[in-house]
Design a protein around this motif. Structure first.
Motif, PDB file in Angstrom:
ATOM      1  N   ALA A  23      46.909  42.698  44.189  1.00 50.87           N
ATOM      2  CA  ALA A  23      45.786  42.791  43.257  1.00 50.87           C
ATOM      3  C   ALA A  23      45.159  41.432  42.958  1.00 50.87           C
ATOM      4  O   ALA A  23      44.026  41.366  42.491  1.00 50.87           O
ATOM      5  CB  ALA A  23      46.236  43.449  41.958  1.00 50.87           C
ATOM      6  N   ILE A 107      39.905  47.341  41.527  1.00 49.52           N
ATOM      7  CA  ILE A 107      40.831  46.684  40.605  1.00 49.52           C
ATOM      8  C   ILE A 107      40.580  45.178  40.577  1.00 49.52           C
ATOM      9  O   ILE A 107      40.617  44.551  39.521  1.00 49.52           O
ATOM     10  CB  ILE A 107      42.296  47.007  40.963  1.00 49.52           C
ATOM     11  CG1 ILE A 107      42.615  48.463  40.607  1.00 49.52           C
ATOM     12  CG2 ILE A 107      43.266  46.064  40.252  1.00 49.52           C
ATOM     13  CD1 ILE A 107      43.969  48.953  41.089  1.00 49.52           C
ATOM     14  N   LYS A 108      40.279  44.592  41.716  1.00 48.95           N
ATOM     15  CA  LYS A 108      40.029  43.146  41.791  1.00 48.95           C
ATOM     16  C   LYS A 108      38.781  42.730  41.018  1.00 48.95           C
ATOM     17  O   LYS A 108      38.622  41.568  40.690  1.00 48.95           O
ATOM     18  CB  LYS A 108      39.920  42.701  43.240  1.00 48.95           C
ATOM     19  CG  LYS A 108      41.243  42.715  43.950  1.00 48.95           C
ATOM     20  CD  LYS A 108      41.098  42.344  45.405  1.00 48.95           C
ATOM     21  CE  LYS A 108      42.437  42.482  46.106  1.00 48.95           C
ATOM     22  NZ  LYS A 108      42.364  42.146  47.507  1.00 48.95           N
ATOM     23  N   ARG A 115      43.619  44.021  35.127  1.00 51.60           N
ATOM     24  CA  ARG A 115      44.322  44.258  36.399  1.00 51.60           C
ATOM     25  C   ARG A 115      45.807  44.466  36.143  1.00 51.60           C
ATOM     26  O   ARG A 115      46.421  45.373  36.686  1.00 51.60           O
ATOM     27  CB  ARG A 115      44.161  43.066  37.344  1.00 51.60           C
ATOM     28  CG  ARG A 115      42.903  43.064  38.118  1.00 51.60           C
ATOM     29  CD  ARG A 115      42.946  41.962  39.144  1.00 51.60           C
ATOM     30  NE  ARG A 115      41.923  40.990  38.815  1.00 51.60           N
ATOM     31  CZ  ARG A 115      41.727  39.861  39.445  1.00 51.60           C
ATOM     32  NH1 ARG A 115      42.496  39.513  40.447  1.00 51.60           N
ATOM     33  NH2 ARG A 115      40.771  39.048  39.087  1.00 51.60           N
TER      34      ARG A 115
END
Length: 162
Positions: A23, A107-108, A115
């Motif tokens: 992530a 998510i990034k 995150r």
């Protein structure tokens, strides 16, 4: 690091470490560097584990701290460096499942804290454990997860429309 330590104390939690490292990285090389650094820090810090929390909670916290520290160092180096940054590998090249790649891509785009929260949530950690790791209260986690889910839905919709 002894193979017994790795097999007993790191390998069972490798999925946790992999998810967190993934992530916070954009290339396979960075991912491998982060993963290796997390494992090294677990080994170096093993005597600092005070058993106030579960080992898995401690692994999460340490993994997040290492990744966030690495990320900040990398950001500082990229501003200080005159050279061009290494080209990042697209998630679709680094990992095979398209749906997972889209999720990690979304998510990034979240803040560092969000995150961390969503990764813990996806790992099905109880809200209280997430709160302990993040350093907030349980009720805040429930509200934050709801907002993160909404934001991820928006990001995934945007990606699917393009």
């Amino acid at each position: 690091m002894g193979s017994d330590f790795y097999t007993t104390y790191i390998l069972p939690y490798a999925a946790i470490i992999i998810k967190i490292c993934r992530a916070y990285t954009n290339s396979q090389q960075d991912f491998e560097d982060y993963y290796q650094e997390v494992c090294l820090q677990i080994w170096r810090s093993k005597d600092n584990f005070n058993q106030a929390s579960q080992w898995s909670t401690w692994i999460y916290r340490l993994s997040l701290n290492v990744c966030l520290t690495y990320l900040k160092k990398k950001d500082n180096q990229s501003f200080a460096s005159d050279s061009l940054p290494d080209e990042a590998i697209d998630d679709s090249q680094a990992f095979s499942d398209d749906a997972i790649n889209q999720l990690y891509s979304a998510i990034k785009k979240l803040s560092e804290l969000d995150r961390a929260v969503i990764l813990l949530y996806l790992e099905e950690r109880p809200y209280q454990e997430i709160a302990d790791i993040i350093g907030t209260n349980r009720n805040n986690i429930g509200v934050r997860i709801k907002r993160i889910k909404h934001r991820l839905n928006q990001l995934l919709k945007i990606e699917s429309d393009t």
